[in-house]
Write a protein that holds these residues in place. Structure first.
Motif, PDB file in Angstrom:
ATOM      1  N   ASN A 114     -49.272 -52.904   3.249  1.00 43.84           N
ATOM      2  CA  ASN A 114     -50.122 -51.777   3.413  1.00 43.84           C
ATOM      3  C   ASN A 114     -49.423 -50.431   3.260  1.00 43.84           C
ATOM      4  O   ASN A 114     -50.051 -49.424   3.595  1.00 43.84           O
ATOM      5  N   HIS A 115     -48.112 -50.609   3.065  1.00 41.62           N
ATOM      6  CA  HIS A 115     -47.550 -49.224   2.521  1.00 41.62           C
ATOM      7  C   HIS A 115     -47.001 -49.494   0.962  1.00 41.62           C
ATOM      8  O   HIS A 115     -45.754 -49.355   0.970  1.00 41.62           O
ATOM      9  N   HIS A 116     -47.801 -49.632   0.146  1.00 43.79           N
ATOM     10  CA  HIS A 116     -47.318 -50.070  -1.259  1.00 43.79           C
ATOM     11  C   HIS A 116     -46.788 -48.749  -1.894  1.00 43.79           C
ATOM     12  O   HIS A 116     -46.202 -48.790  -2.862  1.00 43.79           O
ATOM     13  N   VAL A 117     -47.119 -47.734  -1.571  1.00 42.01           N
ATOM     14  CA  VAL A 117     -46.506 -46.369  -1.883  1.00 42.01           C
ATOM     15  C   VAL A 117     -45.480 -46.066  -0.965  1.00 42.01           C
ATOM     16  O   VAL A 117     -45.837 -45.688   0.266  1.00 42.01           O
ATOM     17  N   SER A 118     -44.426 -45.883  -1.543  1.00 41.20           N
ATOM     18  CA  SER A 118     -43.158 -45.642  -0.531  1.00 41.20           C
ATOM     19  C   SER A 118     -43.048 -43.999  -0.193  1.00 41.20           C
ATOM     20  O   SER A 118     -43.767 -43.096  -0.817  1.00 41.20           O
ATOM     21  N   VAL A 119     -42.294 -43.721   0.881  1.00 39.40           N
ATOM     22  CA  VAL A 119     -42.466 -42.370   1.495  1.00 39.40           C
ATOM     23  C   VAL A 119     -41.561 -41.513   0.132  1.00 39.40           C
ATOM     24  O   VAL A 119     -42.265 -40.263  -0.113  1.00 39.40           O
ATOM     25  N   LEU A 120     -40.801 -42.152  -0.644  1.00 39.56           N
ATOM     26  CA  LEU A 120     -40.151 -41.296  -1.736  1.00 39.56           C
ATOM     27  C   LEU A 120     -41.184 -40.948  -2.655  1.00 39.56           C
ATOM     28  O   LEU A 120     -41.167 -39.902  -3.243  1.00 39.56           O
ATOM     29  N   GLU A 121     -42.002 -41.965  -3.022  1.00 41.33           N
ATOM     30  CA  GLU A 121     -42.935 -41.829  -4.178  1.00 41.33           C
ATOM     31  C   GLU A 121     -44.022 -40.832  -3.647  1.00 41.33           C
ATOM     32  O   GLU A 121     -44.608 -39.903  -4.437  1.00 41.33           O
ATOM     33  N   ARG A 122     -44.450 -40.684  -2.389  1.00 36.18           N
ATOM     34  CA  ARG A 122     -45.411 -39.753  -1.638  1.00 36.18           C
ATOM     35  C   ARG A 122     -44.720 -38.143  -1.669  1.00 36.18           C
ATOM     36  O   ARG A 122     -45.487 -37.420  -2.132  1.00 36.18           O
ATOM     37  N   THR A 123     -43.399 -38.091  -1.274  1.00 37.86           N
ATOM     38  CA  THR A 123     -42.967 -37.065  -1.409  1.00 37.86           C
ATOM     39  C   THR A 123     -42.787 -36.467  -3.046  1.00 37.86           C
ATOM     40  O   THR A 123     -42.989 -35.283  -3.131  1.00 37.86           O
ATOM     41  N   ARG A 124     -42.465 -37.252  -3.667  1.00 42.50           N
ATOM     42  CA  ARG A 124     -42.405 -36.948  -5.291  1.00 42.50           C
ATOM     43  C   ARG A 124     -43.941 -36.369  -5.824  1.00 42.50           C
ATOM     44  O   ARG A 124     -43.980 -35.387  -6.449  1.00 42.50           O
ATOM     45  N   ARG A 125     -44.931 -36.940  -5.475  1.00 42.74           N
ATOM     46  CA  ARG A 125     -46.348 -36.626  -5.695  1.00 42.74           C
ATOM     47  C   ARG A 125     -46.508 -35.292  -5.065  1.00 42.74           C
ATOM     48  O   ARG A 125     -47.131 -34.316  -5.607  1.00 42.74           O
ATOM     49  N   ALA A 126     -46.219 -34.960  -3.931  1.00 42.32           N
ATOM     50  CA  ALA A 126     -46.455 -33.923  -3.159  1.00 42.32           C
ATOM     51  C   ALA A 126     -45.724 -32.781  -3.812  1.00 42.32           C
ATOM     52  O   ALA A 126     -46.472 -31.663  -4.113  1.00 42.32           O
ATOM     53  N   VAL A 127     -44.442 -32.864  -4.158  1.00 41.94           N
ATOM     54  CA  VAL A 127     -43.750 -31.789  -4.949  1.00 41.94           C
ATOM     55  C   VAL A 127     -44.456 -31.515  -6.208  1.00 41.94           C
ATOM     56  O   VAL A 127     -44.262 -30.358  -6.552  1.00 41.94           O
ATOM     57  N   ARG A 128     -44.787 -32.374  -6.991  1.00 43.27           N
ATOM     58  CA  ARG A 128     -45.366 -32.424  -8.143  1.00 43.27           C
ATOM     59  C   ARG A 128     -46.549 -31.314  -8.187  1.00 43.27           C
ATOM     60  O   ARG A 128     -46.693 -30.465  -8.937  1.00 43.27           O
TER      61      ARG A 128
END
Length: 509
Positions: A114-128
Motif C-alpha cells: 500500500n506504499h508503492h510510491v516511496s518517500v523518496l519518490e514523493r519528495t522528488r515529485r514535490a520538489v519537481r
C-alpha cells in the motif's frame, strides 16, 4: 490497438485486507495458545497424580501394588511421553507462534504493497512540481516578451516558433506533487486536535463558515427544499453496470437540470426480484441563490452534524421510489454525494431499507463509523485532496475497502495529465479510470466485493428514474437551526461524527 494501461492501484481492507486476515490468524493463534495452557495445567495434575501413585505404591498391599505401579507409569507417560501433554503443549505453542508470525508477515506485506510510491519518490515529485510552479510566472513573462520581438512575431506568423514554444509553458504547472492527500490530511489533522469541552480549531472554523453560508443564503432568498418530483423523461432503460467504472459513469450521467437531481436505477431480475442503485453527484451549486441542494452549505452541514438538504433530497427520493424493505440498495456518490451516501447508510432512514453497499469516489467519509452489514468501497488517489479533507485515514475493516491509485503513472496520457492538478484528480473521469483499474484487479478483497455485489452488476433490465427537488420561493422565513443544532439520530447507537466537505466542480480530463 489495446487500451492504455489504467493507473496502478493499492488495495487495503475488505475480505482480503489486513484486519480480515490477521484477525482470523490471531484468533486461531489465541485458541491454540489457550489450549497449550490447558495442557500445561493437565501436565501439572498428571505430575501430582504420579507423585501420589509413588507414595501409595510403598503402602499398598502386594496384590494391589502392580496396579498402582501401572497407574504411576500411565500418569508419567501421559505427562512426559512422546505424545503426552507436555509434548502436545510444545507443538501447540509452536503452531500458535508460527500463526502469529504469518499474521505479522501479512501485515508487513500489506503495508508495503500500500506504499508503492516511496518517500523518496514523493519528495522528488514535490520538489519537481514546486520548482515548476515557482518558474511558471517567469516563463509566461519570457514567452510574452519573446512574442512581441520582430523575430518572435515573424516566427509566430510562419507557424514555426520553437523558441516561443520552449519559453511559454503548455499549461498550468503541476501541483499535486506538493498539494495532495498527504499534505491536505496532515494540515487538517494539525488543526483538528480536541480542546477539552471546546471544538477543535477545524470544527470551529467549519461551523462558523456554515452558519455564515446559511445566513447569506437566507438573505439572498434561496428557495427551500420541500419535496421531490420525477424529472420529465425519466424511466429510460439503461445497460446494467458491469463494475465500478460503470457505477462512476452512472453518477456522471445524472443531469444537473434546473436545480440538480439524484437518480435511482432499478434492476429487475429474471426471477422477478429487484435491486436499486442510487447515484448521487457532487457539489454543483456555487451560488447563494440557486435552489440546488448540492451546494457548499450542504457540505458544511455534514461537518457540524446537521442533516443536509442533499441528504433530505436523497431520503425523499428513496421514499418516493417505493423500494421494498427486502430489496437490496447500493448508494454511489462522488465527492459530496459520497458524504451523503455514508450519512444515509448510517441514518435511521436506513432501518426501513436493505442498504447493502456504499461506493464513494473522492469523498471525505472516514469519520463515519462503518455500519455492520454494509459493504463499503472508497476510491481515491495519491493526488486527490478532497478525500483527505477529514484529516483521517480510512479505517481497515473487513467490510471497508480502500482503493488508492497513482494517477501520474497511468498509461493514459489524459488521466496522467488530469492527475497533475487538484481539479483534474478530483474529476469523475479520473475516478472512472480508477474504477476501471479496480475492475481489472484480481485482489482478493475486490474479487469478494464483486461477488457480494452481484445483485447490482451485469444482470437484469435496468430503468433510471431521476428525482429533482421541489422548492418553495424562499427559505428566508424558515427558522435557522444555527451551528450548534443537534444532529439527526444515527442508525447505529454509536454517535456518527460529522465529516468534512467535499465537492470541487465536476470535470472530465
Amino acid at each position: 490497438m489495446s487500451d492504455p494501461a489504467p493507473p496502478p492501484i493499492s488495495v487495503h481492507g475488505g475480505a482480503g485486507g489486513e484486519r480480515a486476515v490477521t484477525e482470523d490468524l490471531e484468533r486461531a493463534a489465541a485458541v491454540l495458545a489457550s489450549a497449550a495452557q490447558e495442557l500445561r495445567e493437565a501436565a501439572k495434575a498428571l505430575r501430582i497424580a504420579q507423585w501420589n501413585a509413588e507414595d501409595a505404591y510403598s503402602r499398598s498391599l502386594p496384590e494391589v501394588a502392580p496396579y498402582v505401579f501401572d497407574a504411576r507409569d500411565a500418569a508419567q507417560d501421559a505427562s512426559h511421553g512422546p505424545h503426552g501433554a507436555l509434548a502436545l503443549e510444545r507443538e501447540l505453542d509452536d503452531v500458535s507462534a508460527r500463526l502469529s508470525q504469518v499474521a505479522h508477515g501479512f501485515l508487513a506485506a500489506e503495508q508495503a504493497a500500500n506504499h508503492h510510491v516511496s518517500v523518496l519518490e514523493r519528495t522528488r515529485r514535490a520538489v519537481r512540481d514546486l520548482a515548476l510552479t515557482v518558474a511558471f510566472p517567469s516563463r509566461v513573462v519570457a514567452g510574452a516578451a519573446w512574442s512581441v520581438t520582430p523575430l518572435g512575431t515573424a516566427m509566430r506568423i510562419t507557424g514555426d516558433d520553437p523558441v516561443g514554444e520552449a519559453l511559454m509553458p503548455d499549461g498550468p504547472p503541476p501541483t499535486t506533487g506538493y498539494l495532495n492527500g498527504d499534505t491536505a490530511g496532515a494540515a487538517i489533522a494539525a488543526h483538528d486536535i480536541p480542546r477539552g469541552p471546546l471544538p477543535s480549531q477545524y470544527e470551529a472554523a467549519v461551523g462558523a463558515a456554515t452558519a455564515a453560508a446559511d445566513a447569506l443564503e437566507r438573505l439572498a432568498g434561496e428557495p427551500a427544499l420541500v419535496g421531490v418530483h420525477v424529472r420529465p423523461g425519466s424511466g429510460a432503460e439503461r445497460a446494467s453496470p458491469l463494475g465500478l467504472e460503470d457505477l462512476v459513469d452512472g453518477v456522471a450521467a445524472v443531469p444537473y437540470g434546473e436545480h440538480g437531481a439524484v437518480a435511482i436505477d432499478t434492476l429487475t431480475h429474471a426471477d422477478g426480484t429487484r435491486s436499486h442503485i442510487v447515484s448521487i453527484p457532487g457539489t454543483a451549486d456555487h451560488t447563494l441563490w440557486d435552489a440546488s441542494p448540492f451546494d457548499w452549505l450542504s457540505n458544511g452541514q455534514a461537518v457540524v452534524g446537521r442533516t443536509s438538504d442533499t441528504a433530505r433530497l436523497v431520503a425523499l427520493a428513496l421514499e418516493r421510489h417505493g423500494i421494498r424493505a427486502t430489496e437490496p440498495v447500493m448508494l454511489v456518490g462522488h465527492s459530496q454525494g459520497g458524504i451523503v451516501a455514508a450519512t444515509i447508510a448510517a441514518s435511521e432512514a436506513a432501518d426501513r431499507l436493505a442498504i447493502t453497499h456504499v461506493v464513494t469516489a473522492g469523498s471525505p467519509i472516514d469519520r463515519n463509523a462503518p455500519i455492520d452489514g454494509v459493504e463499503y468501497i472508497h476510491l481515491s488517489s495519491l493526488q486527490e485532496t478532497v478525500h483527505q479533507l477529514d484529516g483521517v485515514r480510512t479505517p481497515d475493516a473487513a467490510n471497508v475497502i480502500s482503493v488508492v491509485a497513482d494517477l501520474e503513472q497511468s498509461g493514459d496520457p489524459a488521466v496522467a495529465a488530469a492527475g497533475a492538478s487538484v481539479l483534474g484528480a478530483h474529476a469523475l473521469g479520473s475516478y472512472a479510470a480508477i474504477g476501471r483499474a479496480a475492475d481489472a484487479s484480481l485482489r482478493p478483497s475486490l474479487t469478494a466485493w464483486r461477488s457480494g455485489a452481484s445483485a447490482f452488476l451485469g444482470s437484469g433490465e435496468m430503468a433510471r428514474t431521476e428525482y429533482a427537488p421541489a422548492v418553495t420561493p424562499s427559505r428566508a422565513t424558515e427558522p435557522s437551526p444555527g451551528p450548534n443544532a443537534p444532529p439527526s439520530p444515527p442508525r447505529d447507537p454509536r454517535p456518527v461524527p460529522g465529516i468534512s466537505p467535499g465537492g470541487i466542480p465536476e470535470l472530465r480530463p
